[in-house]
Motif scaffolding. Structure first.
Motif, PDB file in Angstrom:
ATOM      1  N   VAL A   8      26.129 -18.225  33.437  1.00  0.00           N
ATOM      2  CA  VAL A   8      26.482 -19.289  32.754  1.00  0.00           C
ATOM      3  C   VAL A   8      27.603 -19.221  31.705  1.00  0.00           C
ATOM      4  CG1 VAL A   8      25.339 -20.815  30.897  1.00  0.00           C
ATOM      5  CG2 VAL A   8      23.860 -19.676  32.749  1.00  0.00           C
ATOM      6  N   GLU A   9      28.525 -20.076  31.841  1.00  0.00           N
ATOM      7  CA  GLU A   9      29.673 -19.827  31.029  1.00  0.00           C
ATOM      8  C   GLU A   9      29.579 -21.083  29.737  1.00  0.00           C
ATOM      9  OE1 GLU A   9      33.679 -18.795  30.169  1.00  0.00           O
ATOM     10  OE2 GLU A   9      32.465 -17.826  31.237  1.00  0.00           O
ATOM     11  N   PRO A  10      29.276 -20.463  28.448  1.00  0.00           N
ATOM     12  CA  PRO A  10      29.408 -21.522  27.325  1.00  0.00           C
ATOM     13  C   PRO A  10      30.819 -21.955  27.039  1.00  0.00           C
ATOM     14  CG  PRO A  10      28.174 -19.671  27.051  1.00  0.00           C
ATOM     15  CD  PRO A  10      28.856 -19.350  27.993  1.00  0.00           C
ATOM     16  N   VAL A  11      30.930 -23.239  26.621  1.00  0.00           N
ATOM     17  CA  VAL A  11      32.261 -23.755  26.311  1.00  0.00           C
ATOM     18  C   VAL A  11      32.274 -24.197  25.065  1.00  0.00           C
ATOM     19  CG1 VAL A  11      34.223 -25.560  27.080  1.00  0.00           C
ATOM     20  CG2 VAL A  11      32.674 -24.521  28.682  1.00  0.00           C
ATOM     21  N   ILE A  12      33.305 -24.068  24.204  1.00  0.00           N
ATOM     22  CA  ILE A  12      33.377 -24.739  22.829  1.00  0.00           C
ATOM     23  C   ILE A  12      34.659 -25.466  23.080  1.00  0.00           C
ATOM     24  CG2 ILE A  12      32.448 -22.806  21.675  1.00  0.00           C
ATOM     25  CD1 ILE A  12      35.230 -21.806  20.965  1.00  0.00           C
ATOM     26  N   CYS A  13      34.593 -26.397  22.103  1.00  0.00           N
ATOM     27  CA  CYS A  13      35.691 -27.597  21.916  1.00  0.00           C
ATOM     28  C   CYS A  13      36.040 -27.807  20.579  1.00  0.00           C
ATOM     29  CB  CYS A  13      34.947 -28.727  22.722  1.00  0.00           C
ATOM     30  SG  CYS A  13      36.329 -30.012  22.845  1.00  0.00           S
TER      31      CYS A  13
ATOM     32  N   ALA B 260      23.101 -32.746  22.092  1.00  0.00           N
ATOM     33  CA  ALA B 260      23.344 -33.092  23.248  1.00  0.00           C
ATOM     34  C   ALA B 260      24.169 -32.211  23.779  1.00  0.00           C
ATOM     35  CB  ALA B 260      23.872 -34.737  23.062  1.00  0.00           C
ATOM     36  N   ALA B 261      23.768 -31.959  24.899  1.00  0.00           N
ATOM     37  CA  ALA B 261      24.650 -30.925  25.825  1.00  0.00           C
ATOM     38  C   ALA B 261      24.818 -31.150  27.159  1.00  0.00           C
ATOM     39  CB  ALA B 261      24.016 -29.317  25.704  1.00  0.00           C
ATOM     40  N   VAL B 262      25.994 -31.038  27.645  1.00  0.00           N
ATOM     41  CA  VAL B 262      26.354 -31.347  29.138  1.00  0.00           C
ATOM     42  C   VAL B 262      26.581 -30.094  29.871  1.00  0.00           C
ATOM     43  CG1 VAL B 262      28.907 -31.364  28.424  1.00  0.00           C
ATOM     44  CG2 VAL B 262      27.978 -32.331  30.621  1.00  0.00           C
ATOM     45  N   TYR B 263      25.878 -30.266  31.186  1.00  0.00           N
ATOM     46  CA  TYR B 263      25.815 -28.868  32.032  1.00  0.00           C
ATOM     47  C   TYR B 263      26.418 -29.411  33.443  1.00  0.00           C
ATOM     48  CZ  TYR B 263      22.493 -27.470  28.641  1.00  0.00           C
ATOM     49  OH  TYR B 263      21.831 -26.937  27.312  1.00  0.00           O
ATOM     50  N   ASP B 264      27.624 -28.795  33.880  1.00  0.00           N
ATOM     51  CA  ASP B 264      28.358 -28.909  34.675  1.00  0.00           C
ATOM     52  C   ASP B 264      27.993 -27.818  35.819  1.00  0.00           C
ATOM     53  OD1 ASP B 264      30.019 -30.859  36.029  1.00  0.00           O
ATOM     54  OD2 ASP B 264      31.740 -29.365  35.832  1.00  0.00           O
ATOM     55  N   TYR B 265      27.399 -28.312  37.083  1.00  0.00           N
ATOM     56  CA  TYR B 265      26.934 -27.388  38.187  1.00  0.00           C
ATOM     57  C   TYR B 265      28.340 -27.134  38.944  1.00  0.00           C
ATOM     58  CZ  TYR B 265      22.505 -29.600  37.409  1.00  0.00           C
ATOM     59  OH  TYR B 265      21.474 -29.988  36.952  1.00  0.00           O
ATOM     60  N   LYS B 266      28.336 -25.919  39.146  1.00  0.00           N
ATOM     61  CA  LYS B 266      29.617 -25.288  40.254  1.00  0.00           C
ATOM     62  C   LYS B 266      28.891 -24.201  41.257  1.00  0.00           C
ATOM     63  CE  LYS B 266      32.802 -27.137  37.731  1.00  0.00           C
ATOM     64  NZ  LYS B 266      33.132 -28.606  38.043  1.00  0.00           N
ATOM     65  N   TYR B 267      29.004 -24.772  42.557  1.00  0.00           N
ATOM     66  CA  TYR B 267      28.357 -24.124  43.730  1.00  0.00           C
ATOM     67  C   TYR B 267      29.174 -22.965  44.049  1.00  0.00           C
ATOM     68  CZ  TYR B 267      25.052 -22.706  47.314  1.00  0.00           C
ATOM     69  OH  TYR B 267      24.388 -21.992  47.988  1.00  0.00           O
ATOM     70  N   LEU B 268      29.513 -22.047  43.332  1.00  0.00           N
ATOM     71  CA  LEU B 268      30.323 -20.921  43.564  1.00  0.00           C
ATOM     72  C   LEU B 268      30.021 -19.789  42.683  1.00  0.00           C
ATOM     73  CD1 LEU B 268      34.002 -21.398  42.425  1.00  0.00           C
ATOM     74  CD2 LEU B 268      32.070 -22.868  41.407  1.00  0.00           C
TER      75      LEU B 268
ATOM     76  N   GLU C 159      26.132 -37.531  15.380  1.00  0.00           N
ATOM     77  CA  GLU C 159      24.985 -37.071  14.592  1.00  0.00           C
ATOM     78  C   GLU C 159      24.287 -35.675  14.905  1.00  0.00           C
ATOM     79  OE1 GLU C 159      22.387 -39.246  17.389  1.00  0.00           O
ATOM     80  OE2 GLU C 159      24.171 -39.479  16.322  1.00  0.00           O
ATOM     81  N   LYS C 160      24.692 -35.463  16.223  1.00  0.00           N
ATOM     82  CA  LYS C 160      23.971 -34.140  16.694  1.00  0.00           C
ATOM     83  C   LYS C 160      25.244 -33.069  17.109  1.00  0.00           C
ATOM     84  CE  LYS C 160      20.767 -36.982  19.824  1.00  0.00           C
ATOM     85  NZ  LYS C 160      19.576 -36.518  19.008  1.00  0.00           N
ATOM     86  N   GLU C 161      24.464 -31.951  17.278  1.00  0.00           N
ATOM     87  CA  GLU C 161      25.548 -30.689  17.794  1.00  0.00           C
ATOM     88  C   GLU C 161      25.685 -31.028  19.195  1.00  0.00           C
ATOM     89  OE1 GLU C 161      24.707 -26.134  18.879  1.00  0.00           O
ATOM     90  OE2 GLU C 161      23.276 -27.262  17.656  1.00  0.00           O
ATOM     91  N   ILE C 162      26.859 -30.791  19.465  1.00  0.00           N
ATOM     92  CA  ILE C 162      27.250 -30.984  20.750  1.00  0.00           C
ATOM     93  C   ILE C 162      27.603 -29.577  21.505  1.00  0.00           C
ATOM     94  CG2 ILE C 162      29.112 -31.948  22.354  1.00  0.00           C
ATOM     95  CD1 ILE C 162      27.524 -33.949  20.923  1.00  0.00           C
ATOM     96  N   GLY C 163      26.988 -29.429  22.749  1.00  0.00           N
ATOM     97  CA  GLY C 163      27.167 -28.244  23.396  1.00  0.00           C
ATOM     98  C   GLY C 163      27.818 -28.493  24.945  1.00  0.00           C
ATOM     99  N   GLY C 164      27.989 -27.492  25.456  1.00  0.00           N
ATOM    100  CA  GLY C 164      28.447 -27.752  27.076  1.00  0.00           C
ATOM    101  C   GLY C 164      28.525 -26.336  27.661  1.00  0.00           C
ATOM    102  N   LYS C 165      28.243 -26.326  29.058  1.00  0.00           N
ATOM    103  CA  LYS C 165      27.957 -24.837  29.862  1.00  0.00           C
ATOM    104  C   LYS C 165      28.365 -25.278  31.226  1.00  0.00           C
ATOM    105  CE  LYS C 165      24.777 -22.571  26.953  1.00  0.00           C
ATOM    106  NZ  LYS C 165      23.170 -22.034  26.905  1.00  0.00           N
ATOM    107  N   LEU C 166      29.024 -24.164  31.922  1.00  0.00           N
ATOM    108  CA  LEU C 166      29.354 -24.260  33.122  1.00  0.00           C
ATOM    109  C   LEU C 166      28.140 -23.435  33.786  1.00  0.00           C
ATOM    110  CD1 LEU C 166      33.188 -23.763  32.892  1.00  0.00           C
ATOM    111  CD2 LEU C 166      32.101 -25.723  33.755  1.00  0.00           C
ATOM    112  N   LEU C 167      27.602 -24.203  35.031  1.00  0.00           N
ATOM    113  CA  LEU C 167      26.636 -23.549  35.690  1.00  0.00           C
ATOM    114  C   LEU C 167      26.907 -22.818  37.075  1.00  0.00           C
ATOM    115  CD1 LEU C 167      23.743 -25.860  34.398  1.00  0.00           C
ATOM    116  CD2 LEU C 167      24.491 -23.794  33.374  1.00  0.00           C
ATOM    117  N   PHE C 168      27.044 -21.563  37.130  1.00  0.00           N
ATOM    118  CA  PHE C 168      27.422 -21.276  38.476  1.00  0.00           C
ATOM    119  C   PHE C 168      26.161 -20.899  39.194  1.00  0.00           C
ATOM    120  CE2 PHE C 168      30.915 -20.401  35.648  1.00  0.00           C
ATOM    121  CZ  PHE C 168      31.994 -21.087  36.302  1.00  0.00           C
ATOM    122  N   LEU C 169      26.058 -21.570  40.213  1.00  0.00           N
ATOM    123  CA  LEU C 169      24.653 -21.523  41.037  1.00  0.00           C
ATOM    124  C   LEU C 169      24.614 -20.523  42.059  1.00  0.00           C
ATOM    125  CD1 LEU C 169      24.179 -25.647  41.610  1.00  0.00           C
ATOM    126  CD2 LEU C 169      23.287 -24.201  39.833  1.00  0.00           C
ATOM    127  N   ARG C 170      25.866 -20.056  42.291  1.00  0.00           N
ATOM    128  CA  ARG C 170      25.894 -18.753  43.122  1.00  0.00           C
ATOM    129  C   ARG C 170      26.216 -17.476  42.407  1.00  0.00           C
ATOM    130  NH1 ARG C 170      28.727 -19.472  48.842  1.00  0.00           N
ATOM    131  NH2 ARG C 170      27.286 -17.796  49.339  1.00  0.00           N
TER     132      ARG C 170
END
Length: 209
Positions: free
Chosen positions: A156-161, A106-114, A141-152
């Motif tokens: 892509v910035e992977p984030v660990i926690c 399960a991974a979350v992606y956060d859009y950044k328009y910059l 029970e799942k691997e957790i992921g997260g990435k910042l998505l810079f649309l401009r």
């Protein structure tokens, strides 16, 4: 006539279009869909910035990452409430731009328009780690992921926690806000500008709010 769409307006348009985008569709379907929806979301559909936003979305939609979303279960603008217990019960409420769920992850992606080089990376990492903690609670029970998505620019910035460490940090902030909420001056922590902290409105001094 105004000066055109602000950066905030462009970001809002990008978020709204991505919320509706069919990632599994072909580009010749995706672009017309965005072009048809955009006029309902902006005050001036003829603004050249609208085309710029759509172009950036199409570039992202063509990336391997976005194409892979077609095989995942997607939650868009997904609301959440995170409960944490410190010296009191605390609740963080918000919404995640995009959550992609597979059998193992399960991974979350956060859009950044910059562009990435213009971003407050530490602030955004703090923000997405909160989302990742929510997912860790929901999908233990799942691997957790997260990435910042810079649309401009397309970065892509992977984030660990470190979930235990980050939860401890959140609770320390919440407890400090609770204990000091009656003080007339409540200065920011060293190294924190407060711009993306979920407790900004509680701990900013009147002169900074």
């Amino acid at each position: 006539r105004g000066k055109g769409m602000s950066a905030l307006d462009q970001g809002n348009l990008a978020h709204h279009l991505l919320e509706k985008l069919d990632f599994s569709a072909l580009p010749e379907i995706q672009r017309p869909a965005c072009e048809q929806l955009a006029p309902f979301l902006v005050s001036d559909p003829a603004d050249k910035a609208v085309t710029g936003v759509i172009n950036d979305i199409m570039t992202f939609a063509a990336s391997p990452l976005a194409r892979a979303f077609g095989s995942s279960r997607l939650l868009r603008e997904h609301p959440f409430t995170l409960k944490l217990k410190g010296k009191a019960d605390y609740y963080i409420r918000g919404a995640m731009d995009l959550v992609a769920i597979t059998d193992a992850r399960a991974a979350v992606y956060d859009y950044k328009y910059l562009r990435r080089e213009d971003a407050d990376l530490e602030g955004y990492r703090f923000q997405i780690r909160t989302y990742m903690l929510v997912l860790a609670r929901a999908f233990p029970e799942k691997e957790i992921g997260g990435k910042l998505l810079f649309l401009r620019g397309g970065d892509v910035e992977p984030v660990i926690c470190d979930f235990a460490g980050f939860e401890k940090e959140l609770l320390e902030i919440m407890d400090a806000v609770r204990e000091r909420s009656g003080e007339t001056e409540f200065l920011l922590r060293d190294g924190c500008d407060g711009s993306h902290c979920p407790f900004r409105q509680r701990c900013m001094t009147p002169s900074l709010a």
